[in-house]
Motif scaffolding. Structure first.
Motif, PDB file in Angstrom:
ATOM      1  N   GLU A  59       0.822  -1.207   0.000  1.00  0.00           N
ATOM      2  CA  GLU A  59       0.000   0.000   0.000  1.00  0.00           C
ATOM      3  C   GLU A  59       0.866   1.272   0.000  1.00  0.00           C
ATOM      4  O   GLU A  59       0.492   2.280  -0.588  1.00  0.00           O
ATOM      5  N   ASP A  60       2.041   1.210   0.634  1.00  0.00           N
ATOM      6  CA  ASP A  60       2.960   2.354   0.602  1.00  0.00           C
ATOM      7  C   ASP A  60       3.542   2.538  -0.798  1.00  0.00           C
ATOM      8  O   ASP A  60       3.679   3.667  -1.272  1.00  0.00           O
ATOM      9  N   ARG A  61       3.872   1.441  -1.442  1.00  0.00           N
ATOM     10  CA  ARG A  61       4.375   1.521  -2.819  1.00  0.00           C
ATOM     11  C   ARG A  61       3.327   2.148  -3.735  1.00  0.00           C
ATOM     12  O   ARG A  61       3.637   3.016  -4.551  1.00  0.00           O
ATOM     13  N   GLN A  62       2.081   1.706  -3.577  1.00  0.00           N
ATOM     14  CA  GLN A  62       1.010   2.230  -4.416  1.00  0.00           C
ATOM     15  C   GLN A  62       0.793   3.713  -4.153  1.00  0.00           C
ATOM     16  O   GLN A  62       0.601   4.495  -5.082  1.00  0.00           O
ATOM     17  N   ARG A  63       0.838   4.099  -2.886  1.00  0.00           N
ATOM     18  CA  ARG A  63       0.656   5.508  -2.533  1.00  0.00           C
ATOM     19  C   ARG A  63       1.768   6.358  -3.158  1.00  0.00           C
ATOM     20  O   ARG A  63       1.517   7.435  -3.697  1.00  0.00           O
TER      21      ARG A  63
END
Length: 142
Positions: A59-63
């Motif tokens: 989710e951090d990568r996507q953000r």
């Protein structure tokens, strides 16, 4: 035998998790793969995160990818404004940053209608009024 059973169960649970992610619309999280799999444009923008990329949560990568996309599509004025906000943030003391985080969390707790009303009031202020309110907030005692 027990090891084979555990491995099969682990594969089954992984497959179930992937299916649920797809069904629940979490496909973007599954697409945030290795740094080398990013487009050249994304790699250039996200270069500061290259070393730690593979250790970040999906989710951090996507953000970060979404932020890179917003940056790429921003106008020169929007980029200048974002750089200015980032510089102001860097110049804040740790206490001021913590107060801003707490205030942001309080805003998130408000009902959507109330947040919208506050946002409209903020947008109606002149740049000078906004700057004055920012200073008052940062200088106020907690």
């Amino acid at each position: 035998m027990a090891t084979t059973h555990r491995q099969g169960r682990k594969r089954w649970l992984t497959g179930l998790g992937l299916m649920l992610a797809l069904l629940l619309g979490w496909a973007p999280l599954l697409q945030a793969g290795a740094f080398k799999d990013l487009s050249p444009r994304e790699q250039r923008i996200l270069q500061p995160f290259a070393k730690e990329w593979n250790n970040l949560a999906p989710e951090d990568r996507q953000r970060l990818r979404q932020g890179a996309d917003r940056w790429q599509n921003a106008s020169p004025e929007q980029r200048a404004e974002a750089k200015d906000r980032f510089q102001r943030w860097r110049n804040l003391s740790p206490e001021q940053r913590q107060r801003l985080r707490a205030a942001r969390e309080q805003l998130r707790q408000l009902p959507p209608e109330q947040r919208q009303e506050l946002l409209e009031q903020w947008r109606a202020l002149s740049p000078e009024q906004k700057a004055r309110l920012r200073q008052q907030f940062l200088q106020a005692n907690p």
